[in-house]
Design an enzyme around this catalytic site. Structure first.
Site, short mmCIF file in Angstrom:
data_model
loop_
_atom_site.label_atom_id
_atom_site.label_comp_id
_atom_site.label_asym_id
_atom_site.label_seq_id
_atom_site.Cartn_x
_atom_site.Cartn_y
_atom_site.Cartn_z
N ASP A 1 -2.50 -1.73 12.59
CA ASP A 1 -3.00 -0.56 11.86
C ASP A 1 -4.24 0.00 12.56
O ASP A 1 -4.65 1.13 12.29
CB ASP A 1 -3.32 -0.90 10.40
CG ASP A 1 -4.33 -2.03 10.25
OD1 ASP A 1 -4.29 -2.99 11.04
OD2 ASP A 1 -5.18 -1.95 9.33
N ASP B 1 -7.10 -13.94 0.50
CA ASP B 1 -8.10 -13.23 1.32
C ASP B 1 -9.02 -12.38 0.45
O ASP B 1 -8.65 -11.96 -0.65
CB ASP B 1 -7.41 -12.35 2.36
CG ASP B 1 -6.43 -11.36 1.72
OD1 ASP B 1 -5.68 -11.76 0.81
OD2 ASP B 1 -6.43 -10.18 2.12
N GLU B 2 -10.19 -12.12 0.96
CA GLU B 2 -11.11 -11.11 0.45
C GLU B 2 -11.29 -11.18 -1.07
O GLU B 2 -10.75 -10.36 -1.81
CB GLU B 2 -10.62 -9.71 0.87
CG GLU B 2 -10.66 -9.57 2.39
CD GLU B 2 -10.18 -8.20 2.88
OE1 GLU B 2 -10.71 -7.74 3.90
OE2 GLU B 2 -9.27 -7.62 2.27
N ASP C 1 -0.36 -6.04 -3.79
CA ASP C 1 -1.75 -5.81 -3.44
C ASP C 1 -2.40 -5.00 -4.55
O ASP C 1 -1.78 -4.75 -5.59
CB ASP C 1 -1.86 -5.10 -2.07
CG ASP C 1 -3.10 -5.56 -1.31
OD1 ASP C 1 -4.21 -5.36 -1.83
OD2 ASP C 1 -2.96 -6.12 -0.22
N ARG D 1 0.85 -1.21 0.00
CA ARG D 1 0.00 0.00 0.00
C ARG D 1 0.87 1.24 0.00
O ARG D 1 0.62 2.21 -0.72
CB ARG D 1 -0.92 0.01 1.21
CG ARG D 1 -2.26 -0.68 0.99
CD ARG D 1 -2.11 -2.14 0.55
NE ARG D 1 -3.40 -2.80 0.44
CZ ARG D 1 -3.97 -3.49 1.45
NH1 ARG D 1 -3.34 -3.65 2.61
NH2 ARG D 1 -5.14 -4.04 1.27
N HIS E 1 -6.90 -8.89 -4.35
CA HIS E 1 -5.80 -7.98 -3.97
C HIS E 1 -4.71 -7.98 -5.03
O HIS E 1 -3.53 -7.99 -4.71
CB HIS E 1 -5.24 -8.37 -2.60
CG HIS E 1 -6.16 -8.02 -1.46
ND1 HIS E 1 -6.23 -6.75 -0.93
CD2 HIS E 1 -7.06 -8.77 -0.77
CE1 HIS E 1 -7.13 -6.73 0.06
NE2 HIS E 1 -7.65 -7.94 0.17
N GLU F 1 -2.24 1.01 4.68
CA GLU F 1 -3.07 1.96 3.94
C GLU F 1 -2.84 3.39 4.44
O GLU F 1 -2.82 4.35 3.65
CB GLU F 1 -4.56 1.63 4.10
CG GLU F 1 -5.04 0.44 3.30
CD GLU F 1 -5.04 -0.84 4.11
OE1 GLU F 1 -4.18 -0.99 5.00
OE2 GLU F 1 -5.91 -1.71 3.86
C1 TNX Z 1 -7.87 -6.80 5.88
S1 TNX Z 1 -6.04 -9.09 6.83
C2 TNX Z 1 -6.93 -7.21 4.94
C3 TNX Z 1 -5.93 -6.23 4.47
C4 TNX Z 1 -6.18 -4.85 5.03
C5 TNX Z 1 -6.54 -4.96 6.49
C6 TNX Z 1 -6.73 -3.63 7.16
C7 TNX Z 1 -6.27 -9.43 5.38
C8 TNX Z 1 -5.90 -10.78 5.02
N1 TNX Z 1 -6.78 -8.52 4.53
O1 TNX Z 1 -5.94 -6.21 3.06
O2 TNX Z 1 -5.02 -4.09 4.85
O3 TNX Z 1 -7.71 -5.69 6.63
O4 TNX Z 1 -6.86 -3.77 8.54
#
Ligand code: TNX
Length: 455
Positions: A338, A264-265, A134, A105, A203, A382
């Site tokens: 963070d 993730d995500e 990312d 970031r 990401h 971030e």
């Molecule tokens: C979630 S933890 C994320 C990150 C972000 C973070 C901010 C994770 C595996 N993914 O991409 O930076 O929250 O707290």
């Protein structure tokens, strides 16, 4: 003096007298638990018995603390120093005592990463999870795919805090293979393993901006916002081949037995995306490395044994262990550095939950060995656009975390706090760390008016 040590050792036996410093240290191998050491200091000399190279490194860090804060300066400025006589016996509670540093970031220069390694070593932390890619940046030079860094390493602007406004300030950067080899070797000399992370299949917008053919759209931009992007890598054969080559290059540079692939995500992920993750995990396994993924990858069918970073909650780690994976506990409810350090309105860019120093010190993973490898704190960046902001968010909470990761037995915050305040903060001062003062930010550490996203 021995009661100033941080993290607290397994046992200490103070003896009368002191030994002049500097004195030669007589290092000998010994049959001790992994990473363990025994330090024997008497008026005539210093003996350091070490289980392994890591034990020697940790023993030297303990000795440095016994010399006093001066030993944390870059040059010695006083003569007539000494260390107290006594015996320290010590070994870590957990094998994995990690910290994630997000250099995607906001880019951290090589010098800043090397300095961070020094700070981890001073706390007997032993894993640097380097988050190299990312949506907002790609930091890992892959000569075969030069656009990953020439395009993916830069962006024109970022969000101001978490609000809608953009700052209009271009930034970026990346590491060459030799930069990373240097970081790896420097860390290894300090008993730290660098676990690199390439985040797939989400990401990954920086990679998509560099090579749109990895996705489904004709063009992408390195993301100038924070959050969870819906742009995913498309799980085709050619994208798979591309990332196999990227990971192969990563393996040439990073000897770590564990290699992180993110996972993730991934809103909108399909079965094919999950299969894509599985195939890359298998690719790493076939090359003798253990893949690591965030706990979302538990949704992937037929996942080979991995290391799971349990970040969404503790329950995910328990599920991972039941499914036969090793687990690193790193839940955002406890060890996300963070997140804001107090609920005070002056706390700069208030993100996430309040995680005070005391909260972090109290962290106890819900899982036990053998599946639990250890614990890891996360420094997502971030909102950390300079190393000074990293210092502010990471310290002294990472000092508290280091004790939770290293020291067995009950922890008492009332005992810890004066030890940190009176003995450890002066060490951080000598190191030049701009930690958050215990009673809140200094005026120039505040960010009046910059919106966060408190939870
Ligand atoms: C979630 S933890 C994320 C990150 C972000 C973070 C901010 C994770 C595996 N993914 O991409 O930076 O929250 O707290």
């Amino acid at each position: 003096m021995f009661d100033t040590l941080l993290p607290r050792p397994v046992s200490v036996t103070p003896l009368p007298g002191s030994c002049p410093w500097p004195s030669p240290v007589d290092v000998r191998p010994a049959d001790l638990p992994a990473e363990g050491y025994r330090l024997e200091i008497d008026p005539g000399g210093i003996r350091l018995f070490a289980a392994d190279a890591a034990g020697e490194s940790h023993g030297r860090q303990t000795l440095r603390q016994l010399v006093g804060p001066d030993a944390f300066r870059a040059a010695s400025i006083h003569s007539g120093l000494s260390v107290p006589c006594g015996v320290v016996e010590d070994h870590p509670r957990f094998a994995w005592r990690g910290c994630l540093l997000d250099v995607a970031r906001h880019f951290r220069t090589k010098a800043e990463v090397l300095r961070f390694v020094d700070l981890l070593a001073a706390h007997k932390l032993n894993v640097l999870n380097l988050h190299l890619t990312d949506d907002q940046g790609w930091r890992f030079d892959v000569p075969r795919f030069p656009r990953l860094t020439s395009v993916g390493g830069w962006r024109p602007s970022s969000m101001t805090g978490s609000g809608g406004a953009q700052d209009g300030r271009p930034h970026g950067g990346f590491y060459t293979g030799d930069d990373l080899r240097e970081i790896v070797a420097y860390a290894a000399a300090r008993a730290i393993t660098v676990v690199p992370e390439i985040d797939i299949p989400g990401h990954a917008r920086a990679a998509l901006a560099a090579y749109p053919a990895l996705g489904t759209s004709s063009s992408y931009e390195v993301w100038t916002s924070w959050g969870i992007s819906t742009s995913l890598l498309s799980p085709t054969k050619s994208t798979l081949d591309f990332f196999r080559a990227v990971f192969d290059h990563l393996l040439e540079i990073f000897p770590s037995p564990v290699i992180a692939l993110g996972g993730d995500e991934t809103p909108g992920a399909t079965g094919e995306h999950r299969e894509f993750v599985r195939l890359l995990a298998e690719h790493l396994l076939a090359r003798g490395r253990t893949p690591m993924g965030w706990d979302e990858v538990l949704d992937v069918p037929d996942l080979p044994p991995m290391v799971i970073g349990s970040w969404q909650n503790e329950a995910a780690g328990l599920r991972a262990a039941e499914a036969g994976h090793d687990v690193v506990m790193c839940p955002e409810q406890h060890v996300y550095l963070d997140h804001r350090q107090s609920a005070h309105p002056d706390e700069p860019i208030p993100v996430g939950w309040v995680h005070t120093l005391e909260d972090v010190y109290a962290y106890e993973p819900a899982l036990t060995e053998p599946r639990l490898r250890g614990v890891q704190a996360q420094v997502w960046s971030e909102h950390l656009d300079s190393v000074r902001r990293v210092d502010y968010m990471a310290f002294p909470r990472l000092s508290a975390f280091a004790e939770a990761a290293w020291s067995s037995g009950p922890r008492d915050y009332a005992e810890f706090l004066p030890r940190l305040r009176d003995h450890h903060l002066p060490r951080l001062d000598a190191l030049g760390v701009e930690y958050r003062p215990l009673d809140g930010p200094l005026p120039w550490q505040t960010r009046p008016g910059v919106p966060g996203r408190p939870r």
